[in-house]
Each structure stands twice: as structure tokens, then as C-alpha cells.
Design an enzyme around this catalytic site. Structure first.
Site, PDB file in Angstrom:
ATOM      1  N   GLY A 109      36.544  39.840  35.898  1.00  0.00           N
ATOM      2  CA  GLY A 109      38.205  41.093  35.614  1.00  0.00           C
ATOM      3  C   GLY A 109      39.417  40.300  35.645  1.00  0.00           C
ATOM      4  N   HIS A 110      39.562  39.352  35.784  1.00  0.00           N
ATOM      5  CA  HIS A 110      41.452  38.862  34.778  1.00  0.00           C
ATOM      6  C   HIS A 110      41.364  39.255  33.612  1.00  0.00           C
ATOM      7  CE1 HIS A 110      44.660  35.928  34.224  1.00  0.00           C
ATOM      8  NE2 HIS A 110      45.267  37.205  35.115  1.00  0.00           N
ATOM      9  N   HIS A 155      34.290  34.586  37.282  1.00  0.00           N
ATOM     10  CA  HIS A 155      35.524  34.045  37.592  1.00  0.00           C
ATOM     11  C   HIS A 155      35.671  33.189  36.374  1.00  0.00           C
ATOM     12  CE1 HIS A 155      38.560  32.299  39.740  1.00  0.00           C
ATOM     13  NE2 HIS A 155      38.568  32.450  40.530  1.00  0.00           N
ATOM     14  N   GLY A 156      36.080  33.734  35.486  1.00  0.00           N
ATOM     15  CA  GLY A 156      37.106  33.105  35.134  1.00  0.00           C
ATOM     16  C   GLY A 156      36.787  33.005  33.357  1.00  0.00           C
ATOM     17  N   HIS A 167      38.071  42.512  45.842  1.00  0.00           N
ATOM     18  CA  HIS A 167      38.577  41.856  46.716  1.00  0.00           C
ATOM     19  C   HIS A 167      40.041  42.042  47.605  1.00  0.00           C
ATOM     20  CE1 HIS A 167      39.651  37.264  47.741  1.00  0.00           C
ATOM     21  NE2 HIS A 167      38.913  37.722  48.869  1.00  0.00           N
ATOM     22  N   ARG A 173      55.341  46.279  42.316  1.00  0.00           N
ATOM     23  CA  ARG A 173      57.009  46.877  42.391  1.00  0.00           C
ATOM     24  C   ARG A 173      56.996  48.096  43.801  1.00  0.00           C
ATOM     25  NH1 ARG A 173      59.677  48.390  37.886  1.00  0.00           N
ATOM     26  NH2 ARG A 173      60.307  46.959  37.091  1.00  0.00           N
ATOM     27  N   ARG A 179      42.022  41.264  50.187  1.00  0.00           N
ATOM     28  CA  ARG A 179      42.408  40.001  50.434  1.00  0.00           C
ATOM     29  C   ARG A 179      42.495  39.741  52.260  1.00  0.00           C
ATOM     30  NH1 ARG A 179      41.785  35.799  46.088  1.00  0.00           N
ATOM     31  NH2 ARG A 179      42.625  34.181  48.329  1.00  0.00           N
ATOM     32  N   GLU A 197      34.526  41.969  47.988  1.00  0.00           N
ATOM     33  CA  GLU A 197      34.674  40.865  48.327  1.00  0.00           C
ATOM     34  C   GLU A 197      35.146  40.474  49.275  1.00  0.00           C
ATOM     35  OE1 GLU A 197      36.363  38.154  45.136  1.00  0.00           O
ATOM     36  OE2 GLU A 197      34.938  39.094  43.544  1.00  0.00           O
ATOM     37  N   THR A 224      44.200  32.236  43.187  1.00  0.00           N
ATOM     38  CA  THR A 224      42.500  33.001  43.226  1.00  0.00           C
ATOM     39  C   THR A 224      41.248  31.844  44.029  1.00  0.00           C
ATOM     40  OG1 THR A 224      41.030  33.533  41.535  1.00  0.00           O
ATOM     41  CG2 THR A 224      41.834  32.197  41.155  1.00  0.00           C
ATOM     42  N   THR A 225      40.185  32.442  44.183  1.00  0.00           N
ATOM     43  CA  THR A 225      39.865  32.354  44.583  1.00  0.00           C
ATOM     44  C   THR A 225      38.750  30.586  44.406  1.00  0.00           C
ATOM     45  OG1 THR A 225      38.746  33.624  45.173  1.00  0.00           O
ATOM     46  CG2 THR A 225      37.082  32.144  45.876  1.00  0.00           C
ATOM     47  N   ASN A 279      35.512  43.810  38.048  1.00  0.00           N
ATOM     48  CA  ASN A 279      36.736  43.450  39.202  1.00  0.00           C
ATOM     49  C   ASN A 279      38.080  43.994  38.664  1.00  0.00           C
ATOM     50  OD1 ASN A 279      39.418  42.211  40.849  1.00  0.00           O
ATOM     51  ND2 ASN A 279      37.402  40.634  41.323  1.00  0.00           N
ATOM     52  N   ASP A 284      41.237  44.092  41.226  1.00  0.00           N
ATOM     53  CA  ASP A 284      42.060  43.411  41.867  1.00  0.00           C
ATOM     54  C   ASP A 284      43.496  43.603  40.566  1.00  0.00           C
ATOM     55  OD1 ASP A 284      40.273  42.831  43.722  1.00  0.00           O
ATOM     56  OD2 ASP A 284      40.280  41.409  42.753  1.00  0.00           O
ATOM     57  N   HIS A 285      43.307  43.121  39.751  1.00  0.00           N
ATOM     58  CA  HIS A 285      44.809  43.025  39.203  1.00  0.00           C
ATOM     59  C   HIS A 285      45.855  44.101  38.880  1.00  0.00           C
ATOM     60  CE1 HIS A 285      44.713  38.567  40.196  1.00  0.00           C
ATOM     61  NE2 HIS A 285      43.497  38.994  39.993  1.00  0.00           N
ATOM     62  N   GLU A 301      26.594  34.417  44.114  1.00  0.00           N
ATOM     63  CA  GLU A 301      26.904  34.650  42.612  1.00  0.00           C
ATOM     64  C   GLU A 301      27.448  33.216  42.454  1.00  0.00           C
ATOM     65  OE1 GLU A 301      28.910  37.856  42.474  1.00  0.00           O
ATOM     66  OE2 GLU A 301      31.274  36.451  41.348  1.00  0.00           O
ATOM     67  N   ARG A 303      47.581  41.841  49.275  1.00  0.00           N
ATOM     68  CA  ARG A 303      48.380  40.966  48.197  1.00  0.00           C
ATOM     69  C   ARG A 303      48.021  41.866  46.919  1.00  0.00           C
ATOM     70  NH1 ARG A 303      46.410  35.570  45.664  1.00  0.00           N
ATOM     71  NH2 ARG A 303      47.199  34.394  48.184  1.00  0.00           N
ATOM     72  N   HIS A 304      47.040  42.443  46.581  1.00  0.00           N
ATOM     73  CA  HIS A 304      46.677  42.917  46.017  1.00  0.00           C
ATOM     74  C   HIS A 304      46.122  44.831  45.946  1.00  0.00           C
ATOM     75  CE1 HIS A 304      43.105  41.066  45.881  1.00  0.00           C
ATOM     76  NE2 HIS A 304      43.522  39.688  44.717  1.00  0.00           N
TER      77      HIS A 304
HETATM   78  N1  PXP Z   1      33.633  36.632  41.449  1.00  0.00           N
HETATM   79  C1  PXP Z   1      34.364  36.588  42.345  1.00  0.00           C
HETATM   80  C2  PXP Z   1      33.141  35.948  44.180  1.00  0.00           C
HETATM   81  C3  PXP Z   1      35.304  36.287  42.553  1.00  0.00           C
HETATM   82  O1  PXP Z   1      36.154  36.069  43.520  1.00  0.00           O
HETATM   83  C4  PXP Z   1      36.187  36.826  41.308  1.00  0.00           C
HETATM   84  C5  PXP Z   1      37.946  36.611  41.645  1.00  0.00           C
HETATM   85  O2  PXP Z   1      38.014  38.000  42.390  1.00  0.00           O
HETATM   86  C6  PXP Z   1      35.779  37.152  39.921  1.00  0.00           C
HETATM   87  C7  PXP Z   1      33.875  37.270  40.398  1.00  0.00           C
HETATM   88  C8  PXP Z   1      36.151  37.548  38.761  1.00  0.00           C
HETATM   89  O3  PXP Z   1      37.517  36.613  38.267  1.00  0.00           O
HETATM   90  P1  PXP Z   1      37.764  36.546  37.253  1.00  0.00           P
HETATM   91  O4  PXP Z   1      38.794  37.941  37.715  1.00  0.00           O
HETATM   92  O5  PXP Z   1      38.389  35.104  36.729  1.00  0.00           O
HETATM   93  O6  PXP Z   1      37.298  37.220  36.030  1.00  0.00           O
END
Ligand code: PXP
Length: 241
Positions: free
Chosen positions: A213-214, A191-192, A43, A18, A45, A70, A100-101, A7, A9-10, A151, A49-50
Site C-alpha cells: 500500500g504505502h 508490509h513495507g 484496513h 481535510r 481501523r 484487514e 501502522t501495524t 492497499n 488506506d493512505h 500473511e 483514521r483513514h
Molecule cells: N498487509 C497487512 C496485513 C497490513 O496491515 C499492511 C498495512 O496496512 C499491509 C499489508 C501493507 O503495508 P504497506 O502499506 O507498508 O505496503
């Protein structure tokens, strides 16, 4: 085989801080692809935002691997997905004020709306997963909504600190994965997740895809810091040579 969806996104979060052109999440996705990622997840959104619409369009054009979008369960997002045509779509809950979600989609409560979105996306050849908490009723509702995958939200597992709580969250994930597979759903999780906590989730036999992702983007910043500083030192030195 266990697939890794990265992912990005970040990377876009940093760019949007910026409102400039860099760092480019599409470029990051292509580096991830070259490094062996099996898919790219973004994602889009509601508050943009990203990730921006043009990022998704560019990814669709340039990626050789699977694109997983997403998205919230709204008519506008379904219309966007139908226009861009990602390989996969993951339906997630979305609240503007959240960082976040924060929790899974309540498929039990929103069954008709979710089923309608699943039908439209699936009808266009997009494989749909639903992002839900590891809960038997939500998993059952996911299958009933016609999704091809679930998921499982690993946020509670990732946030658990006490060994007993970690073990309990893992048990929930294992049980949900088993019941999802029994219902014929493909099982994803995310997630996480980090290098430190991914092992027990990756070991769940029913899980075939992880979306992370993060922690990867955070690690990429630190892993790349020395090279970035050296490049800048060289650029400065060249100006004085
Ligand atoms: N899966 C889903 C459905 C999510 O919404 C996210 C966060 O956007 C992730 C996975 C990835 O989570 P993380 O960025 O914490 O790794």
C-alpha cells in the site's frame, strides 16, 4: 501466479487530513483494478483514521476484483465483516497509538479468540488469513486456528539495512513460507514492500499474494504531480481567457 493486492488506506489518510470528499480511495481502487491489481485491501481501523465504513461498503458494491478486509479481532469488526461480506479477511493486531501495524498477531497467545473469529468468518464464506511474524510457532498456530492463509509480516525485512540483517530476515521469511505451505496454508506477505525491496520476497516460491500500500500510494502522488499541476494551470488560465 503471484497476485498483487493494492492497499488504498493512505488515499483515505490524505482525504481524512481535510475531512473532505477527495481523494476517494474507491476511485483509486478502481484505477488500480484497471491497471491490473488482483485485489484491493483496506484496513478499517477502530479509530477510523483513514478508511471509513462507507468506503468498504462502496468497494464491495463496485469492485470487480477481490476485496480483502484487514481487521482487528473484535466482535464489532467481525459483525461488520459479516454484514459487508468481503471475499477475504486478514486478522491483524491493532493498537490505537501505533502509526501502522507494528508486529504480527500473537496467535499463540490469543488462540481461542482468534479461532472463534476465524470460525465465524469462515462460516460466512469469507477466506481468512492471519497476519503474523515469520515465526514457526505463529505459523503453526495459524493453521491450528483454522485459517486458510497466513500473511507473513515483511516489516522487519523492509526495515533491515545491513546486508547480513537483510539476508537473515529473508531466511526467516523463506523458512516460515515453507512451513506454512507444508501445513496447507496459502502464503501471503506484506508490509513495507517497495519496488526496490519486493524482488526477493516475490521470488519465494510459496508466496502467492503480496499486499502493498504505502509505497504505491506514495509513488502515485509523485507520478501524478505533473498532471495535477498542469490541470490547475489550465483551470487558472481558462478563468483569464
Ligand atoms: N498487509 C497487512 C496485513 C497490513 O496491515 C499492511 C498495512 O496496512 C499491509 C499489508 C501493507 O503495508 P504497506 O502499506 O507498508 O505496503
Amino acid at each position: 501466479m503471484l497476485r498483487l493486492g493494492v492497499n488504498v488506506d493512505h488515499v483515505a489518510t490524505l482525504r481524512q487530513a481535510r475531512r473532505v470528499e477527495y481523494p476517494d480511495p474507491v476511485e483509486a481502487a478502481l484505477v488500480a483494478e484497471a491497471a491490473g491489481a488482483d485485489g484491493i485491501t483496506v484496513h478499517l481501523r477502530e479509530d477510523r483514521r483513514h478508511i471509513q465504513e462507507r468506503d468498504v461498503e462502496e468497494l464491495r458494491r463496485r469492485l470487480g476484483i477481490k476485496l480483502n478486509l484487514e481487521m482487528a479481532v473484535t466482535d464489532a469488526m467481525v459483525a461488520f465483516a459479516l454484514r459487508v461480506g468481503p471475499d477475504d479477511a486478514c486478522l491483524v493486531p491493532e493498537r490505537r497509538e501505533e502509526v501502522t501495524t507494528e508486529g504480527g498477531l500473537d496467535v499463540v497467545r490469543h488462540a481461542p479468540r482468534v479461532r472463534g473469529a476465524v470460525e465465524r468468518l469462515t462460516g460466512a464464506g469469507i477466506r481468512v488469513s492471519l497476519f503474523v511474524d515469520p515465526d514457526a510457532a505463529q505459523v503453526r498456530a495459524t493453521a491450528e486456528a483454522g485459517a486458510s492463509a497466513v500473511e507473513l509480516h515483511t516489516g522487519d525485512y523492509a526495515n533491515a539495512r545491513e546486508p547480513a540483517a537483510v539476508a537473515a530476515e529473508l531466511d526467516r521469511l523463506r523458512a516460515a513460507a515453507r512451513s506454512a505451505a507444508r501445513l496447507g496454508l496459502e502464503v501471503h506477505a506484506g508490509h513495507g514492500l517497495t519496488v526496490a525491496n519486493v524482488g526477493p520476497v516475490a521470488a519465494i516460491p510459496e508466496v502467492v499474494e503480496l499486499n502493498i500500500g504505502h509505497s504505491i500510494v506514495g509513488r502515485a502522488i509523485l507520478a501524478g504531480m505533473a498532471a495535477a499541476v498542469r490541470e490547475m494551470k489550465d483551470a487558472v488560465a481558462r478563468a483569464r481567457a
